[in-house]
Scaffold this active site. Structure first.
Site, PDB file in Angstrom:
ATOM      1  N   PHE A  18       0.845  -1.197   0.000  1.00 14.47           N
ATOM      2  CA  PHE A  18       0.000   0.000   0.000  1.00 14.47           C
ATOM      3  C   PHE A  18       0.885   1.253   0.000  1.00 14.47           C
ATOM      4  O   PHE A  18       1.926   1.280   0.649  1.00 14.47           O
ATOM      5  CB  PHE A  18      -0.875  -0.052   1.255  1.00 14.47           C
ATOM      6  CG  PHE A  18      -1.986   0.950   1.290  1.00 14.47           C
ATOM      7  CD1 PHE A  18      -3.210   0.682   0.696  1.00 14.47           C
ATOM      8  CD2 PHE A  18      -1.816   2.162   1.938  1.00 14.47           C
ATOM      9  CE1 PHE A  18      -4.243   1.614   0.743  1.00 14.47           C
ATOM     10  CE2 PHE A  18      -2.840   3.101   1.983  1.00 14.47           C
ATOM     11  CZ  PHE A  18      -4.061   2.821   1.381  1.00 14.47           C
ATOM     12  N   ASP A  31       1.453  -5.510   8.318  1.00 14.30           N
ATOM     13  CA  ASP A  31       0.309  -4.623   8.205  1.00 14.30           C
ATOM     14  C   ASP A  31      -0.937  -5.496   8.050  1.00 14.30           C
ATOM     15  O   ASP A  31      -1.030  -6.277   7.097  1.00 14.30           O
ATOM     16  CB  ASP A  31       0.510  -3.702   6.991  1.00 14.30           C
ATOM     17  CG  ASP A  31      -0.621  -2.700   6.833  1.00 14.30           C
ATOM     18  OD1 ASP A  31      -1.779  -3.073   7.110  1.00 14.30           O
ATOM     19  OD2 ASP A  31      -0.360  -1.557   6.415  1.00 14.30           O
ATOM     20  N   TYR A  87     -11.162   0.824  10.598  1.00 17.22           N
ATOM     21  CA  TYR A  87     -12.376   1.301   9.915  1.00 17.22           C
ATOM     22  C   TYR A  87     -12.767   0.418   8.741  1.00 17.22           C
ATOM     23  O   TYR A  87     -13.732   0.690   8.062  1.00 17.22           O
ATOM     24  CB  TYR A  87     -12.211   2.760   9.452  1.00 17.22           C
ATOM     25  CG  TYR A  87     -10.914   3.051   8.732  1.00 17.22           C
ATOM     26  CD1 TYR A  87     -10.756   2.733   7.392  1.00 17.22           C
ATOM     27  CD2 TYR A  87      -9.838   3.618   9.403  1.00 17.22           C
ATOM     28  CE1 TYR A  87      -9.566   2.979   6.738  1.00 17.22           C
ATOM     29  CE2 TYR A  87      -8.645   3.866   8.761  1.00 17.22           C
ATOM     30  CZ  TYR A  87      -8.507   3.542   7.423  1.00 17.22           C
ATOM     31  OH  TYR A  87      -7.317   3.777   6.785  1.00 17.22           O
ATOM     32  N   LYS A  88     -11.985  -0.658   8.497  1.00 20.32           N
ATOM     33  CA  LYS A  88     -12.329  -1.580   7.409  1.00 20.32           C
ATOM     34  C   LYS A  88     -13.216  -2.690   7.977  1.00 20.32           C
ATOM     35  O   LYS A  88     -14.386  -2.453   8.225  1.00 20.32           O
ATOM     36  CB  LYS A  88     -11.046  -2.071   6.741  1.00 20.32           C
ATOM     37  CG  LYS A  88     -10.358  -0.909   5.988  1.00 20.32           C
ATOM     38  CD  LYS A  88      -8.983  -1.209   5.448  1.00 20.32           C
ATOM     39  CE  LYS A  88      -8.435   0.041   4.752  1.00 20.32           C
ATOM     40  NZ  LYS A  88      -6.995  -0.062   4.434  1.00 20.32           N
ATOM     41  N   ARG A  92     -12.380  -3.488  -7.136  1.00 23.88           N
ATOM     42  CA  ARG A  92     -12.305  -4.422  -6.009  1.00 23.88           C
ATOM     43  C   ARG A  92     -13.721  -4.663  -5.490  1.00 23.88           C
ATOM     44  O   ARG A  92     -14.442  -3.731  -5.174  1.00 23.88           O
ATOM     45  CB  ARG A  92     -11.466  -3.838  -4.860  1.00 23.88           C
ATOM     46  CG  ARG A  92      -9.992  -3.757  -5.132  1.00 23.88           C
ATOM     47  CD  ARG A  92      -9.205  -3.474  -3.862  1.00 23.88           C
ATOM     48  NE  ARG A  92      -9.740  -2.340  -3.113  1.00 23.88           N
ATOM     49  CZ  ARG A  92      -9.159  -1.824  -2.031  1.00 23.88           C
ATOM     50  NH1 ARG A  92      -8.035  -2.346  -1.554  1.00 23.88           N
ATOM     51  NH2 ARG A  92      -9.687  -0.796  -1.404  1.00 23.88           N
TER      52      ARG A  92
HETATM   53  C1  PLP Z   1      -6.153   1.126   4.444  1.00 22.91           C
HETATM   54  C2  PLP Z   1      -4.695   0.884   4.566  1.00 22.91           C
HETATM   55  C3  PLP Z   1      -3.848   1.804   5.211  1.00 22.91           C
HETATM   56  C4  PLP Z   1      -4.415   3.104   5.702  1.00 22.91           C
HETATM   57  O1  PLP Z   1      -3.564   3.837   6.525  1.00 22.91           O
HETATM   58  P1  PLP Z   1      -4.165   5.111   7.301  1.00 22.91           P
HETATM   59  O2  PLP Z   1      -3.043   5.676   8.036  1.00 22.91           O
HETATM   60  O3  PLP Z   1      -5.288   4.591   8.160  1.00 22.91           O
HETATM   61  O4  PLP Z   1      -4.733   6.034   6.279  1.00 22.91           O
HETATM   62  C5  PLP Z   1      -2.517   1.475   5.355  1.00 22.91           C
HETATM   63  N1  PLP Z   1      -2.019   0.308   4.886  1.00 22.91           N
HETATM   64  C6  PLP Z   1      -2.813  -0.602   4.253  1.00 22.91           C
HETATM   65  C7  PLP Z   1      -2.245  -1.893   3.765  1.00 22.91           C
HETATM   66  C8  PLP Z   1      -4.163  -0.326   4.059  1.00 22.91           C
HETATM   67  O5  PLP Z   1      -4.941  -1.196   3.428  1.00 22.91           O
END
Ligand code: PLP
Length: 417
Positions: A138, A215, A240-241, A389
């Site tokens: 990401f 992660d 939040y997911k 997705r």
């Molecule tokens: C959604 C997501 C993030 C989001 O990071 P934030 O700091 O909450 O914006 C980070 N890494 C991955 C792999 C994600 O899917």
């Protein structure tokens, strides 16, 4: 649960969504979510970006405002709020991370947590100055690694991943060396949904003297996780997911107890100090995981996820995983039947063992379809340049939503194909 024909048996007819929904033992949980029957949104397949709110939340927030915040005022800090990052961290650890108490806190965003943990790893491996990460990770994970490298002089070693997959044990084998301090990977790849071999890569990193940072953004709440049993050093993930914590709810951060004694994180703040209210001259880190907190806990942001954790505890993560696989099986069966003939490609694994809770499909015309889909209340998620997705949130997504979405995509694409 009604089982689907195995991938490859394309001759067997794809079952009707209504049959699958009627036979789904978890189908009843859908009504616990707000807006699940909103006719203006017939299909929401983006719970992997922002989970739906629980229907109990208006009452929970209202009583928080009137009784806790309004009633307790500043006394609330001592009575419960100051301890909430630790108490909620322990609950997340117990319910969805396979982590014993005292190793998890809730604070900051995933991005900030990644920064803290990467710096912690470099500090814990003096003499090693290499960070390993994959190019498919990401953006924020890659950017934080680049930022830490720029700040500390650490060297980045990149893993190139195949499209539709994620970093593998063989990739890790090829790159982790004597200089590697930490390898930073996603448990589930955000594009493809590929599940990495966490225990295997973790064991390999340890054999070579390196730490791992996982992660868990796309795995927490959707697949079983055993951080302690797998020997993971460091982990973080958003809430939040699949934990339905609401927009901007804070991340959790895990540090294995074996590392905690010497652990040093880079954002020294009063709330991670041994005695925050002594207003002392110098920072002395608190014992244990509390030292990973920097500033005032985001208490309001921690309310909604507690309701979802309660639901996950009630259902059990194994049943959630079974439903998740049934949903992704169904999405793939519909893809084979209705989208593959139009030239759409599948960018997610077909094998159960390495498939997370979303299915990514690609077609050059997809970017042009999104506005029309959203205007019909069909809400999957788009990842440039050409990927849709289908995010399948096991407790709130119905088979009917999957069918509705695939059919909407087919009907929009057919005239162009
Ligand atoms: C959604 C997501 C993030 C989001 O990071 P934030 O700091 O909450 O914006 C980070 N890494 C991955 C792999 C994600 O899917």
């Amino acid at each position: 649960m009604t089982t689907l024909p195995a991938a490859g048996l394309a001759d067997a007819p794809v079952p009707d969504a209504s049959v699958l929904d009627a036979a789904d033992p978890l189908g009843g949980y859908r009504s616990r979510f707000l807006g699940a029957d909103d006719p203006s949104v017939p299909a929401y397949l983006d719970g992997n970006s922002l989970g739906r709110p629980l229907a109990s939340l208006p009452g929970v927030f209202s009583s928080f405002v009137t009784e806790q915040w309004g009633g307790r005022l500043i006394r609330g800090w001592d009575e419960s709020w100051l301890n909430l990052p630790l108490a909620l961290g322990d609950r997340i650890g117990r319910s969805v991370l396979g982590a014993a108490a005292g190793q998890t806190v809730v604070a900051d965003s995933t991005t900030v947590s990644l920064y803290k943990l990467i710096r912690t790893a470099l500090h814990a491996r003096p003499g090693r100055s290499e960070i390993v990460i994959d190019r498919g990770n990401f953006p924020t994970d890659r950017f934080v690694v680049e930022g830490v490298a720029a700040e500390t002089g650490a060297h980045i070693r990149w893993i190139e991943t195949e499209p539709g997959r994620g970093a593998t044990l063989a990739d890790a084998e090829a790159v982790i060396g004597d200089e590697t301090a930490v390898i930073v990977l996603s448990h589930i790849a955000y594009r493809s949904g590929y599940i990495a071999d966490v225990p295997g890569i973790t064991a390999l990193a340890h054999e070579r003297g390196a730490l791992v940072l996982w992660d868990l953004c796309h795995s927490v709440g959707s697949v079983p996780i055993e951080l302690d049993a797998w020997g993971v050093d460091l982990a973080t993930g958003c809430t939040y997911k699949y934990l339905n914590g609401g927009p901007g709810s804070p991340a959790f951060l895990y540090v294995n107890a074996a590392l905690l004694g010497e652990a040093r994180q880079p954002i020294w703040g009063w709330m991670g100090d041994r005695n925050p209210f002594a207003m002392a001259d110098g920072y002395v880190p608190a014992d244990g995981i509390r030292r990973f907190i920097s500033g005032t806990p985001p208490v309001v942001g921690m309310i909604a996820m507690q309701e979802m954790l309660g639901l996950i505890e009630e259902v059990g993560i194994d049943a959630i995983r079974t439903k998740s696989l049934a949903l992704t099986d169904y999405a793939i069966a519909l893809f084979d039947e209705r989208l593959a003939p139009l030239g759409v490609t599948l960018s997610s694994p077909r094998e159960h063992e390495v498939r997370g809770s979303h299915v990514t499909i690609d077609h050059p015309s997809f970017a042009g379809l999104m506005q029309e889909l959203w205007s019909r209340g069909v809400i999957p998620d788009f990842r440039a340049p050409s990927g849709i997705r289908l995010g399948l949130s096991p407790l709130s997504t119905s088979f009917a939503e999957v069918e509705f979405t695939v059919e909407a995509i087919r009907s929009l694409l057919a005239p162009r194909a």
